[in-house]
Design a protein around this motif. Structure first.
Motif, short mmCIF file in Angstrom:
data_model
loop_
_atom_site.label_atom_id
_atom_site.label_comp_id
_atom_site.label_asym_id
_atom_site.label_seq_id
_atom_site.Cartn_x
_atom_site.Cartn_y
_atom_site.Cartn_z
N THR A 131 0.83 -1.20 0.00
CA THR A 131 0.00 0.00 0.00
C THR A 131 0.87 1.25 0.00
O THR A 131 2.03 1.21 0.43
CB THR A 131 -0.95 0.02 1.22
OG1 THR A 131 -1.81 1.15 1.14
CG2 THR A 131 -0.17 0.08 2.53
N ASN A 132 0.28 2.35 -0.46
CA ASN A 132 0.93 3.66 -0.34
C ASN A 132 0.24 4.49 0.73
O ASN A 132 0.49 5.69 0.84
CB ASN A 132 0.93 4.40 -1.68
CG ASN A 132 -0.47 4.77 -2.14
OD1 ASN A 132 -1.43 4.01 -1.95
ND2 ASN A 132 -0.60 5.93 -2.78
N SER A 133 -0.64 3.87 1.53
CA SER A 133 -1.43 4.57 2.52
C SER A 133 -0.82 4.47 3.91
O SER A 133 -0.65 3.37 4.45
CB SER A 133 -2.86 4.02 2.55
OG SER A 133 -3.57 4.49 3.68
N TYR A 134 -0.57 5.60 4.52
CA TYR A 134 -0.10 5.63 5.90
C TYR A 134 -1.17 5.08 6.84
O TYR A 134 -0.86 4.39 7.82
CB TYR A 134 0.23 7.08 6.27
CG TYR A 134 0.55 7.30 7.73
CD1 TYR A 134 1.79 6.95 8.25
CD2 TYR A 134 -0.40 7.87 8.58
CE1 TYR A 134 2.08 7.15 9.60
CE2 TYR A 134 -0.12 8.07 9.92
CZ TYR A 134 1.12 7.71 10.42
OH TYR A 134 1.39 7.90 11.74
N MET A 135 -2.44 5.35 6.55
CA MET A 135 -3.54 4.90 7.40
C MET A 135 -3.66 3.38 7.40
O MET A 135 -3.86 2.76 8.44
CB MET A 135 -4.86 5.52 6.92
CG MET A 135 -4.86 7.04 6.86
SD MET A 135 -4.64 7.79 8.48
CE MET A 135 -6.23 7.43 9.23
N THR A 152 7.20 10.14 -1.73
CA THR A 152 7.04 11.43 -1.07
C THR A 152 5.70 11.46 -0.33
O THR A 152 4.66 11.13 -0.91
CB THR A 152 7.05 12.57 -2.11
OG1 THR A 152 8.29 12.51 -2.83
CG2 THR A 152 6.91 13.93 -1.44
N TYR A 153 5.74 11.86 0.93
CA TYR A 153 4.52 11.87 1.74
C TYR A 153 3.65 13.08 1.39
O TYR A 153 4.14 14.20 1.27
CB TYR A 153 4.86 11.90 3.23
CG TYR A 153 3.63 11.86 4.12
CD1 TYR A 153 2.79 10.76 4.11
CD2 TYR A 153 3.31 12.94 4.95
CE1 TYR A 153 1.67 10.71 4.93
CE2 TYR A 153 2.19 12.89 5.76
CZ TYR A 153 1.37 11.78 5.74
OH TYR A 153 0.25 11.74 6.53
N CYS A 161 3.73 8.96 -2.74
CA CYS A 161 3.63 8.93 -4.20
C CYS A 161 4.98 9.31 -4.80
O CYS A 161 5.96 9.51 -4.09
CB CYS A 161 2.54 9.90 -4.67
SG CYS A 161 3.00 11.63 -4.42
N GLY A 162 5.01 9.40 -6.12
CA GLY A 162 6.22 9.85 -6.80
C GLY A 162 7.05 8.71 -7.37
O GLY A 162 6.65 7.54 -7.36
N TYR A 163 8.23 9.07 -7.86
CA TYR A 163 9.08 8.12 -8.59
C TYR A 163 9.43 6.90 -7.76
O TYR A 163 9.35 5.76 -8.25
CB TYR A 163 10.36 8.81 -9.05
CG TYR A 163 11.36 7.86 -9.66
CD1 TYR A 163 11.21 7.42 -10.97
CD2 TYR A 163 12.42 7.34 -8.91
CE1 TYR A 163 12.10 6.50 -11.53
CE2 TYR A 163 13.30 6.43 -9.46
CZ TYR A 163 13.15 6.02 -10.77
OH TYR A 163 14.02 5.12 -11.31
N PHE A 195 -1.99 14.16 -10.86
CA PHE A 195 -1.16 13.30 -11.69
C PHE A 195 -0.52 12.17 -10.88
O PHE A 195 -0.41 11.05 -11.36
CB PHE A 195 -0.06 14.13 -12.38
CG PHE A 195 -0.59 15.12 -13.36
CD1 PHE A 195 -1.08 14.72 -14.60
CD2 PHE A 195 -0.62 16.48 -13.05
CE1 PHE A 195 -1.57 15.63 -15.51
CE2 PHE A 195 -1.12 17.41 -13.95
CZ PHE A 195 -1.59 16.99 -15.18
N GLU A 196 -0.06 12.48 -9.66
CA GLU A 196 0.63 11.47 -8.86
C GLU A 196 -0.30 10.31 -8.49
O GLU A 196 0.08 9.14 -8.59
CB GLU A 196 1.21 12.10 -7.59
CG GLU A 196 2.40 13.00 -7.83
CD GLU A 196 2.01 14.42 -8.18
OE1 GLU A 196 0.78 14.68 -8.30
OE2 GLU A 196 2.90 15.27 -8.35
#
Length: 263
Positions: A131-135, A152-153, A161-163, A195-196
């Motif tokens: 996941t990309n979710s902190y939650m 990047t937070y 997100c990000g590269y 976009f991210e």
């Protein structure tokens, strides 16, 4: 060509500021982007012509703060009942041993809570979650193997997100990805506000055998700024029972299965 590149870069930077703060004043643009007031005015004008902003009294704002500017806390309070019903239905799609990707929307967060309960009850076992979710990390961390991808937070979305995030995902394979959407209509497809987020969703879809969208009925026939899927690569949409009757035909025409969550 160099002028064109600078113009596009300026528009992208301004759009990011708008998505974070809702509006940018002329003075803020001059200071943050190190440009003249005349250049800032031209930038505001170009953004307005593209439908990405509305100019007024020395500032530019997002065209519709309800749909085009995302804050997790605000979204968390919207249509909670519908989202919970969708989340509980989505758990039925998960199988023992699945490798999942979960994005960072509030509906997916509620799905992770329902998934956590299934793991506690042992009706689902041995899953792995990316996941990309902190939650979501906090919800599932002690119940399953959970990997938080880097990047990047973003405080407004409580995610990464990000590269670095996209690069980590490209090395993975998921049995299923569960994604939210900020809007859908037949012409625009599934959309998000930036976009991210769109790139994260696109990458998750590319790396998954099955892509599932969890979408409350209020998102139908809405469209936000950036498309991440035209629907052809989506396996299943789970929505609540208030979704328009015409939706079933629209999704069928696109080759998407629609499941209505009832409670």
């Amino acid at each position: 060509m160099e002028k064109v590149r600078k113009t596009i870069a300026g528009e992208n930077i301004l759009l990011k500021e708008l998505q974070l703060n809702g509006c940018v004043t002329l003075k803020e643009a001059v200071k943050k982007f190190n440009i003249s007031e005349a250049t800032a005015r031209r930038l505001f004008t170009r953004m307005e012509k593209k439908g990405l902003g509305i100019r007024s009294h020395g500032k530019i704002s997002l065209p519709d703060s309800t749909y085009n500017f995302y804050r997790y806390e605000a979204s968390q309070e919207l249509y909670v009942k519908e989202k919970k019903i969708i989340a509980e239905e989505a758990v039925k799609v998960v199988k023992n041993g699945d490798v999942l990707f979960l994005d960072s929307g509030t509906t997916i967060c509620l799905f992770s809570m329902a998934l956590a309960e299934a793991l506690r009850q042992k009706t689902i076992e041995n899953i792995s979650v990316f996941t990309n979710s902190y939650m979501i990390i906090n919800i599932l961390n002690n119940l399953a193997e959970v990997t938080l991808i880097g990047g990047t937070y973003r405080p407004n979305r409580k995610d990464f997100c990000g590269y670095m995030a996209e690069r980590a995902m490209r090395d993975c394979h998921f049995d299923k990805c569960f994604l939210g959407t900020d809007g859908f209509n037949k012409i625009a497809g599934f959309t998000t506000t930036d976009f991210e987020s769109a790139k994260i969703c696109e990458t998750a879809i590319e790396r998954s055998d099955n892509s599932i969208i969890l979408m409350d009925s209020h998102k139908y026939q809405k469209a936000t700024v950036i498309k991440f899927s035209d629907g052809k690569d989506i396996s299943l949409v789970i929505a609540d029972q208030n979704i328009s009757p015409e939706a079933k035909k629209v999704f069928t025409d696109l080759g998407i299965n629609l499941r209505i969550a009832n409670k």
